[in-house]
Motif scaffolding. Structure first.
Motif, PDB file in Angstrom:
ATOM      1  N   PRO A 101       0.811  -1.228   0.000  1.00 20.21           N
ATOM      2  CA  PRO A 101       0.000   0.000   0.000  1.00 20.21           C
ATOM      3  C   PRO A 101       0.837   1.268   0.000  1.00 20.21           C
ATOM      4  N   GLU A 102       1.974   1.269   0.718  1.00 14.60           N
ATOM      5  CA  GLU A 102       2.793   2.474   0.742  1.00 14.60           C
ATOM      6  C   GLU A 102       3.375   2.777  -0.636  1.00 14.60           C
ATOM      7  N   LEU A 103       3.772   1.751  -1.366  1.00  9.57           N
ATOM      8  CA  LEU A 103       4.307   1.949  -2.714  1.00  9.57           C
ATOM      9  C   LEU A 103       3.217   2.449  -3.655  1.00  9.57           C
ATOM     10  N   THR A 104       2.045   1.828  -3.583  1.00 12.43           N
ATOM     11  CA  THR A 104       0.939   2.221  -4.458  1.00 12.43           C
ATOM     12  C   THR A 104       0.519   3.658  -4.199  1.00 12.43           C
ATOM     13  N   MET A 105       0.371   4.031  -2.928  1.00 10.37           N
ATOM     14  CA  MET A 105      -0.050   5.383  -2.613  1.00 10.37           C
ATOM     15  C   MET A 105       1.006   6.414  -2.992  1.00 10.37           C
ATOM     16  N   ALA A 106       2.267   6.050  -2.862  1.00 12.17           N
ATOM     17  CA  ALA A 106       3.331   6.970  -3.274  1.00 12.17           C
ATOM     18  C   ALA A 106       3.261   7.230  -4.773  1.00 12.17           C
ATOM     19  N   MET A 107       3.067   6.175  -5.555  1.00 14.05           N
ATOM     20  CA  MET A 107       3.008   6.341  -7.010  1.00 14.05           C
ATOM     21  C   MET A 107       1.777   7.137  -7.424  1.00 14.05           C
ATOM     22  N   ILE A 108       0.638   6.857  -6.793  1.00 19.45           N
ATOM     23  CA  ILE A 108      -0.593   7.566  -7.157  1.00 19.45           C
ATOM     24  C   ILE A 108      -0.507   9.038  -6.777  1.00 19.45           C
ATOM     25  N   SER A 109      -0.084   9.323  -5.556  1.00 18.10           N
ATOM     26  CA  SER A 109      -0.029  10.722  -5.114  1.00 18.10           C
ATOM     27  C   SER A 109       0.982  11.519  -5.931  1.00 18.10           C
ATOM     28  N   LEU A 110       2.125  10.928  -6.212  1.00 20.58           N
ATOM     29  CA  LEU A 110       3.113  11.628  -7.031  1.00 20.58           C
ATOM     30  C   LEU A 110       2.618  11.800  -8.459  1.00 20.58           C
ATOM     31  N   GLY A 111       1.907  10.796  -8.972  1.00 18.09           N
ATOM     32  CA  GLY A 111       1.361  10.907 -10.326  1.00 18.09           C
ATOM     33  C   GLY A 111       0.301  11.985 -10.437  1.00 18.09           C
ATOM     34  N   LEU A 179       9.948   7.876   0.959  1.00 17.44           N
ATOM     35  CA  LEU A 179      10.519   7.266   2.164  1.00 17.44           C
ATOM     36  C   LEU A 179       9.725   7.648   3.412  1.00 17.44           C
ATOM     37  N   THR A 180       9.000   8.770   3.362  1.00 15.57           N
ATOM     38  CA  THR A 180       8.271   9.240   4.531  1.00 15.57           C
ATOM     39  C   THR A 180       7.103   8.329   4.905  1.00 15.57           C
ATOM     40  N   ILE A 181       6.656   7.477   3.962  1.00 12.01           N
ATOM     41  CA  ILE A 181       5.576   6.532   4.282  1.00 12.01           C
ATOM     42  C   ILE A 181       6.076   5.098   4.203  1.00 12.01           C
ATOM     43  N   GLY A 182       7.402   4.925   4.179  1.00 11.77           N
ATOM     44  CA  GLY A 182       7.953   3.590   4.309  1.00 11.77           C
ATOM     45  C   GLY A 182       8.421   2.918   3.046  1.00 11.77           C
ATOM     46  N   VAL A 183       8.455   3.619   1.918  1.00  9.59           N
ATOM     47  CA  VAL A 183       8.971   3.022   0.689  1.00  9.59           C
ATOM     48  C   VAL A 183      10.493   3.033   0.748  1.00  9.59           C
ATOM     49  N   LEU A 184      11.100   1.878   0.588  1.00  6.05           N
ATOM     50  CA  LEU A 184      12.556   1.778   0.710  1.00  6.05           C
ATOM     51  C   LEU A 184      13.223   2.065  -0.622  1.00  6.05           C
ATOM     52  N   GLU A 185      13.071   3.312  -1.065  1.00  2.99           N
ATOM     53  CA  GLU A 185      13.699   3.717  -2.322  1.00  2.99           C
ATOM     54  C   GLU A 185      15.145   4.138  -2.063  1.00  2.99           C
ATOM     55  N   LEU A 186      15.757   4.794  -3.013  1.00  8.88           N
ATOM     56  CA  LEU A 186      17.190   5.055  -2.956  1.00  8.88           C
ATOM     57  C   LEU A 186      17.598   5.867  -1.730  1.00  8.88           C
ATOM     58  N   THR A 187      16.871   6.947  -1.451  1.00  9.57           N
ATOM     59  CA  THR A 187      17.243   7.774  -0.308  1.00  9.57           C
ATOM     60  C   THR A 187      17.104   7.020   1.009  1.00  9.57           C
ATOM     61  N   ALA A 188      16.016   6.253   1.146  1.00  6.23           N
ATOM     62  CA  ALA A 188      15.819   5.479   2.367  1.00  6.23           C
ATOM     63  C   ALA A 188      16.913   4.430   2.538  1.00  6.23           C
ATOM     64  N   ARG A 189      17.267   3.750   1.457  1.00  8.53           N
ATOM     65  CA  ARG A 189      18.318   2.741   1.520  1.00  8.53           C
ATOM     66  C   ARG A 189      19.669   3.381   1.830  1.00  8.53           C
ATOM     67  N   THR A 190      19.897   4.548   1.257  1.00  9.33           N
ATOM     68  CA  THR A 190      21.151   5.242   1.531  1.00  9.33           C
ATOM     69  C   THR A 190      21.258   5.627   2.994  1.00  9.33           C
ATOM     70  N   ARG A 191      20.161   6.094   3.557  1.00  7.54           N
ATOM     71  CA  ARG A 191      20.155   6.445   4.976  1.00  7.54           C
ATOM     72  C   ARG A 191      20.411   5.214   5.839  1.00  7.54           C
ATOM     73  N   ALA A 192      19.859   4.059   5.420  1.00  2.00           N
ATOM     74  CA  ALA A 192      20.110   2.819   6.159  1.00  2.00           C
ATOM     75  C   ALA A 192      21.587   2.437   6.105  1.00  2.00           C
ATOM     76  N   VAL A 193      22.201   2.597   4.937  1.00  2.00           N
ATOM     77  CA  VAL A 193      23.635   2.307   4.813  1.00  2.00           C
ATOM     78  C   VAL A 193      24.435   3.229   5.738  1.00  2.00           C
TER      79      VAL A 193
END
Length: 240
Positions: A101-111, A179-193
């Protein structure tokens, strides 16, 4: 303070895998959001140029609402608030049963946010094509829908390739807000690293380089497409 540089950590397992996986999610979010934005934005932009005052009002209302609410707020509204406003079964499906759901909502809201910006570019492109093109098409017996489909929209897209390229680059960069709603995209993964290795400078430098490189490649390719798409006698023909 002395900083211990260690660039090799970025290529160590599992951190290189995290970064590549995050890049994959970033590309997916960007492409789906751009598809939504381009398709819907083309419709809204066209509506803003139609003779019907109702269609123009609907298009203008959409643009003003989505353009004047910050994207981050829109993401929160779609992810946290929308399920609570829908009927209970629908809201439960959005929160629990919808895959990712977090991925879907991110894509819809950004779209949807991108659509309002694309709509303005399409509207400007149709305006730049000129009333003469529409009048000539109608004079040859074409219907209004055929004039838009065969003449105005193709010209509008050709004229606005640079602006649409900028909008796609904005989508690619704005995807980091997912990343603010839990999508582990590039910035989120970078922060984890950075959190796991304590090599924050290297991690975020790598992310910045990836964003900049992909943006440069997109701009370069679209610039070439723009050169090939130019038509003699239209705006921007002489530019290089």
């Amino acid at each position: 303070m002395r900083y211990n540089w260690n660039w090799s950590v970025l290529f160590a397992d599992p951190y290189i895998g995290w970064i590549l996986t995050g890049l994959g999610w970033t590309v997916l979010v960007s492409l789906v959001a751009w598809t939504i934005g381009l398709a819907l934005g083309s419709v809204i932009g066209t509506m803003r140029t139609l003779p019907s005052p109702v269609a123009r009002a609907i298009g203008a209302t959409y643009v003003e609402i989505f353009r004047n609410v910050p994207l981050l707020v829109q993401i929160f509204l779609f992810y946290f608030v929308l399920p609570e406003l829908l009927p209970r079964d629908w809201g439960r499906w959005l929160k629990r049963d919808l895959p990712h759901p977090e991925l879907t909502m991110a894509m819809i809201s950004l779209g949807l946010y991108t659509a309002c910006r694309v709509a303005e570019q399409v509207r400007a492109g149709i305006g730049a094509a000129g009333r003469g093109q529409a009048s000539a098409g109608l004079a040859t017996g074409l219907t209004l829908s055929q004039v838009y489909r065969l003449i105005l929209l193709p010209l509008a897209f050709r004229l606005t390739i640079p602006a649409l390229t900028n909008e796609f680059l904005n989508v690619f960069k704005n995807s980091s807000l997912a990343l603010t709603i839990g999508v582990l995209e590039l910035t989120a993964r970078t922060r984890a690293v950075a959190d796991y290795t304590y090599q924050s400078i290297e991690a975020f430098a790598a992310a910045s380089l990836i964003y900049a490189t992909i943006s440069f490649l997109i701009a370069f390719l679209m610039r070439r497409v723009g050169v090939r798409a130019r038509l003699p006698g239209t705006l921007g023909t002489g530019a290089r």
